[in-house]
Design a protein around this motif. Structure first.
Motif, PDB file in Angstrom:
ATOM      1  N   PRO A  30       4.813  13.425 -50.253  1.00 31.01           N
ATOM      2  CA  PRO A  30       4.623  12.305 -49.353  1.00 31.01           C
ATOM      3  C   PRO A  30       3.732  12.758 -48.065  1.00 31.01           C
ATOM      4  O   PRO A  30       3.918  13.775 -47.682  1.00 31.01           O
ATOM      5  CB  PRO A  30       6.122  12.198 -48.983  1.00 31.01           C
ATOM      6  N   LEU A  31       3.226  11.949 -47.431  1.00 29.54           N
ATOM      7  CA  LEU A  31       2.330  12.110 -46.177  1.00 29.54           C
ATOM      8  C   LEU A  31       2.928  11.950 -44.931  1.00 29.54           C
ATOM      9  O   LEU A  31       3.885  11.173 -44.804  1.00 29.54           O
ATOM     10  CB  LEU A  31       1.201  11.204 -46.343  1.00 29.54           C
ATOM     11  N   PRO A  32       2.633  12.716 -43.867  1.00 34.00           N
ATOM     12  CA  PRO A  32       3.190  12.576 -42.526  1.00 34.00           C
ATOM     13  C   PRO A  32       2.978  11.169 -41.867  1.00 34.00           C
ATOM     14  O   PRO A  32       3.545  10.582 -40.828  1.00 34.00           O
ATOM     15  CB  PRO A  32       2.616  13.552 -41.812  1.00 34.00           C
ATOM     16  N   GLY A  33       1.650  10.224 -42.361  1.00 33.75           N
ATOM     17  CA  GLY A  33       1.439   9.339 -41.901  1.00 33.75           C
ATOM     18  C   GLY A  33       1.589   8.881 -40.121  1.00 33.75           C
ATOM     19  O   GLY A  33       0.937   9.615 -39.567  1.00 33.75           O
ATOM     20  N   GLU A  34       2.261   7.879 -39.884  1.00 32.03           N
ATOM     21  CA  GLU A  34       2.254   7.278 -38.711  1.00 32.03           C
ATOM     22  C   GLU A  34       2.848   8.431 -37.538  1.00 32.03           C
ATOM     23  O   GLU A  34       2.233   8.511 -36.476  1.00 32.03           O
ATOM     24  CB  GLU A  34       3.126   6.249 -38.309  1.00 32.03           C
ATOM     25  N   GLU A  35       3.699   9.223 -38.002  1.00 23.49           N
ATOM     26  CA  GLU A  35       4.318  10.491 -37.128  1.00 23.49           C
ATOM     27  C   GLU A  35       2.992  11.458 -36.794  1.00 23.49           C
ATOM     28  O   GLU A  35       3.072  11.631 -35.519  1.00 23.49           O
ATOM     29  CB  GLU A  35       5.464  11.271 -37.668  1.00 23.49           C
ATOM     30  N   ALA A  36       2.282  11.647 -37.608  1.00 25.91           N
ATOM     31  CA  ALA A  36       1.071  12.586 -37.173  1.00 25.91           C
ATOM     32  C   ALA A  36       0.161  11.614 -36.457  1.00 25.91           C
ATOM     33  O   ALA A  36      -0.427  12.252 -35.511  1.00 25.91           O
ATOM     34  CB  ALA A  36       0.394  13.080 -38.538  1.00 25.91           C
ATOM     35  N   HIS A  37      -0.185  10.303 -36.825  1.00 24.30           N
ATOM     36  CA  HIS A  37      -0.932   9.628 -36.219  1.00 24.30           C
ATOM     37  C   HIS A  37      -0.756   9.458 -34.550  1.00 24.30           C
ATOM     38  O   HIS A  37      -1.926   9.470 -33.671  1.00 24.30           O
ATOM     39  CB  HIS A  37      -1.182   8.159 -36.841  1.00 24.30           C
ATOM     40  N   ARG A  38       0.678   9.402 -34.482  1.00 22.66           N
ATOM     41  CA  ARG A  38       1.023   9.155 -33.009  1.00 22.66           C
ATOM     42  C   ARG A  38       0.429  10.395 -32.069  1.00 22.66           C
ATOM     43  O   ARG A  38       0.226   9.803 -30.820  1.00 22.66           O
ATOM     44  CB  ARG A  38       2.382   8.971 -32.883  1.00 22.66           C
ATOM     45  N   LYS A  39       0.201  11.535 -32.630  1.00 17.65           N
ATOM     46  CA  LYS A  39      -0.145  12.822 -31.828  1.00 17.65           C
ATOM     47  C   LYS A  39      -1.398  12.507 -30.985  1.00 17.65           C
ATOM     48  O   LYS A  39      -1.944  12.975 -29.739  1.00 17.65           O
ATOM     49  CB  LYS A  39      -0.259  13.890 -32.663  1.00 17.65           C
ATOM     50  N   MET A  40      -2.148  11.535 -31.586  1.00 19.68           N
ATOM     51  CA  MET A  40      -3.831  11.256 -31.013  1.00 19.68           C
ATOM     52  C   MET A  40      -3.924   9.785 -30.759  1.00 19.68           C
ATOM     53  O   MET A  40      -5.295   9.405 -30.576  1.00 19.68           O
ATOM     54  CB  MET A  40      -4.869  11.902 -32.030  1.00 19.68           C
TER      55      MET A  40
END
Length: 211
Positions: free
Chosen positions: A20-30
């Protein structure tokens, strides 16, 4: 990261991409302030597209290319990006889109690319594109033949540069007369922000989980 670790890095990355990919949680950082404030969603006019994140061994390290878009009358003019573009009817899938577009834009040989997997699709409201970041690798540094209509410059980025947390910054950018707060990665004399930075954030999150 030494070249001797290239194959182990690629193996570990490919295995991690199957989970499973981190997706939106990771996107939110940038994510920019406007993206966080507005909850724009894909609609019936949204077009599918794909970009290629390409790893290769070079000069005793691991590299990947970014491109600088030329100045033109469009929402992504002059921005840093991964090579890629819209899906055509002749593309059997988005992986083919990413490979074809990368070949057209920077001249890589598609047959030399091994696809490892992909990141989370990301919606880009200004251009109304839904983009799939495809991850691939080549066993050697490619010869680049950029299309001058699409690419002003190919910027080869060592992976250790992306892993350096000091390249992360925050600035204010004027977008169509609106000032937004935008996190960015400082790579050489270029600022990488927007959807490309969000893709990098997810990529780095995944890489951290392979160590």
């Amino acid at each position: 990261m030494p070249a001797t670790n290239y194959h182990s890095f690629i193996d570990a990355l490919q295995k991690r991409l199957q989970k499973p990919l981190p997706g939106e949680e990771a996107h939110r950082k940038m994510a920019s302030s406007s993206r966080l404030r507005l909850s724009a969603k894909p609609n019936e006019r949204t077009r599918r597209s794909a970009v290629l994140i390409l790893f290769y061994p070079y000069h005793g390290s691991i590299y990947l290319p970014l491109i600088l878009r030329p100045q033109y009358d469009g929402v992504h003019a002059g921005q840093m990006a991964f090579p890629g573009g819209r899906m055509e009817r002749t593309d059997e899938n988005l992986i083919r889109t990413a490979l074809r577009e990368a070949q057209e834009e920077i001249g890589i040989r598609v047959n030399d690319v091994q696809v490892l997997g992909h990141l989370t699709e990301i919606f880009i409201p200004p251009s109304n594109f839904y983009v799939l970041p495809v991850i691939g690798t080549m066993p050697h540094a490619p010869d680049f033949y950029p299309d001058p209509r699409e690419v002003e410059e190919v910027v080869e980025v060592p992976l250790e540069v992306l892993l350096d947390e000091t390249i992360v910054g925050d600035t204010q950018i004027d977008v169509r007369g609106i000032t937004i707060d935008a996190p960015f990665y400082q790579i050489e004399n270029h600022r990488v922000w927007g959807a490309t930075a969000m893709m990098i954030a997810e990529l780095l999150t995944i890489i951290a989980e392979t160590e």
